[in-house]
Design a protein around this motif. Structure first.
Motif, PDB file in Angstrom:
ATOM      1  N   GLU A 122       0.799  -1.231   0.000  1.00  0.00           N
ATOM      2  CA  GLU A 122       0.000   0.000   0.000  1.00  0.00           C
ATOM      3  C   GLU A 122       0.832   1.281   0.000  1.00  0.00           C
ATOM      4  OE1 GLU A 122      -3.065   0.048   3.017  1.00  0.00           O
ATOM      5  OE2 GLU A 122      -3.241  -2.143   2.923  1.00  0.00           O
ATOM      6  N   LEU A 123       2.074   1.185   0.476  1.00  0.00           N
ATOM      7  CA  LEU A 123       2.863   2.405   0.641  1.00  0.00           C
ATOM      8  C   LEU A 123       4.214   2.350  -0.060  1.00  0.00           C
ATOM      9  CD1 LEU A 123       2.149   2.938   4.454  1.00  0.00           C
ATOM     10  CD2 LEU A 123       1.012   4.079   2.538  1.00  0.00           C
ATOM     11  N   PRO A 149       3.938   1.848  -4.042  1.00  0.00           N
ATOM     12  CA  PRO A 149       3.467   3.101  -4.655  1.00  0.00           C
ATOM     13  C   PRO A 149       4.507   4.230  -4.577  1.00  0.00           C
ATOM     14  CG  PRO A 149       1.705   2.097  -3.402  1.00  0.00           C
ATOM     15  CD  PRO A 149       2.948   1.306  -3.093  1.00  0.00           C
ATOM     16  N   GLU A 194       6.126   6.130  -7.860  1.00  0.00           N
ATOM     17  CA  GLU A 194       6.183   7.589  -8.024  1.00  0.00           C
ATOM     18  C   GLU A 194       7.612   8.055  -8.274  1.00  0.00           C
ATOM     19  OE1 GLU A 194       4.284  10.336  -5.349  1.00  0.00           O
ATOM     20  OE2 GLU A 194       2.556   8.994  -5.110  1.00  0.00           O
ATOM     21  N   ASP A 254      -1.962   6.374  10.420  1.00  0.00           N
ATOM     22  CA  ASP A 254      -3.180   5.653  10.069  1.00  0.00           C
ATOM     23  C   ASP A 254      -4.398   6.267  10.738  1.00  0.00           C
ATOM     24  OD1 ASP A 254      -4.546   3.757  12.185  1.00  0.00           O
ATOM     25  OD2 ASP A 254      -2.403   3.575  12.589  1.00  0.00           O
ATOM     26  N   LEU A 264      -2.030   5.516   5.868  1.00  0.00           N
ATOM     27  CA  LEU A 264      -2.012   6.760   5.094  1.00  0.00           C
ATOM     28  C   LEU A 264      -0.614   7.119   4.617  1.00  0.00           C
ATOM     29  CD1 LEU A 264      -4.298   8.872   7.441  1.00  0.00           C
ATOM     30  CD2 LEU A 264      -4.969   7.672   5.349  1.00  0.00           C
ATOM     31  N   GLY A 265       0.399   6.709   5.386  1.00  0.00           N
ATOM     32  CA  GLY A 265       1.766   7.045   5.038  1.00  0.00           C
ATOM     33  C   GLY A 265       2.735   6.349   5.965  1.00  0.00           C
ATOM     34  N   TYR A 290       6.636   8.649   2.742  1.00  0.00           N
ATOM     35  CA  TYR A 290       5.587   8.597   1.725  1.00  0.00           C
ATOM     36  C   TYR A 290       4.228   8.802   2.376  1.00  0.00           C
ATOM     37  CZ  TYR A 290       2.544   6.790  -1.981  1.00  0.00           C
ATOM     38  OH  TYR A 290       1.568   6.647  -2.940  1.00  0.00           O
ATOM     39  N   LYS A 310       0.109   8.710   0.997  1.00  0.00           N
ATOM     40  CA  LYS A 310      -0.768   8.421  -0.139  1.00  0.00           C
ATOM     41  C   LYS A 310      -1.290   9.728  -0.738  1.00  0.00           C
ATOM     42  CE  LYS A 310      -2.612   3.929   1.256  1.00  0.00           C
ATOM     43  NZ  LYS A 310      -3.826   3.218   1.702  1.00  0.00           N
ATOM     44  N   ASN A 345      -4.144  10.747  -1.787  1.00  0.00           N
ATOM     45  CA  ASN A 345      -5.422  11.267  -1.279  1.00  0.00           C
ATOM     46  C   ASN A 345      -5.339  11.755   0.164  1.00  0.00           C
ATOM     47  OD1 ASN A 345      -5.189   8.747  -0.082  1.00  0.00           O
ATOM     48  ND2 ASN A 345      -7.318   8.181  -0.426  1.00  0.00           N
ATOM     49  N   ARG A 383      -2.527  13.659   1.191  1.00  0.00           N
ATOM     50  CA  ARG A 383      -1.523  14.718   1.210  1.00  0.00           C
ATOM     51  C   ARG A 383      -2.138  16.073   1.561  1.00  0.00           C
ATOM     52  NH1 ARG A 383       1.774  12.481  -4.061  1.00  0.00           N
ATOM     53  NH2 ARG A 383       2.499  10.610  -2.975  1.00  0.00           N
TER      54      ARG A 383
END
Length: 156
Positions: free
Chosen positions: A17-18, A21, A25, A63, A68-69, A94, A96, A98, A100
């Motif tokens: 998930e993190l 991704p 990027e 979280d 979330l990151g 990092y 995500k 959505n 940021r």
């Protein structure tokens, strides 16, 4: 949203998930970040698992019921001939897309900074950032990071 220490059983979710991704990027920014064609997800999960909750390794997640990151950092000892203290090197940061612009990256960085401030052996927190990653460079400057050295690369 909370910032907490990652747990080894979360390695798979953090990787899928993190971390991947993040790598995808970063791949868009520089050839240095090109991913393997035959990316082994299980090997990647095991690599991430090995870095969670180990001596001198720090991994925190943000979280709110979902990841979330994350941030990971490693304590790097300074050779004894130098007077500067050890360093806490941020390996990855990092959030995500959505999630940021909500201060999550700042809170993750603050967590690493807190560790450094509580450990008198650590003289600084450092990190590397891709030349093209303007958003990250702006965040780091805002958080008090300054360019100290340049990394130069010659591909073979």
């Amino acid at each position: 949203m909370r910032i907490r220490e990652a747990k080894k059983p979360e390695a798979e979710n953090i990787t899928r998930e993190l971390w991947i991704p993040l790598a995808r990027e970063m791949e868009k920014l520089s050839e240095y970040n090109d991913l393997k064609e035959d990316l082994d997800i299980e090997e990647s999960i095991e690599h991430k698992r090995n870095g969670i909750r180990e001596e001198g390794e720090y991994t925190f997640v943000a979280d709110n019921g979902e990841l979330l990151g994350f941030i990971s950092a490693t304590k790097k000892e300074t050779p004894p001939i130098f007077k500067r203290g050890d360093r806490l090197k941020v390996n990855e940061l990092y959030v995500k897309p959505n999630a940021r612009k909500q201060g999550i990256a700042s809170k993750l960085l603050e967590k690493i900074n807190d560790i450094a401030q509580k450990n008198e052996e650590i003289g600084a927190v450092d990190l590397e950032v891709d030349v093209e990653n303007t958003a990250a460079k702006n965040l780091y400057r805002k958080k008090g990071f300054e360019a100290e050295r340049n990394t130069m690369v010659k591909n073979s």
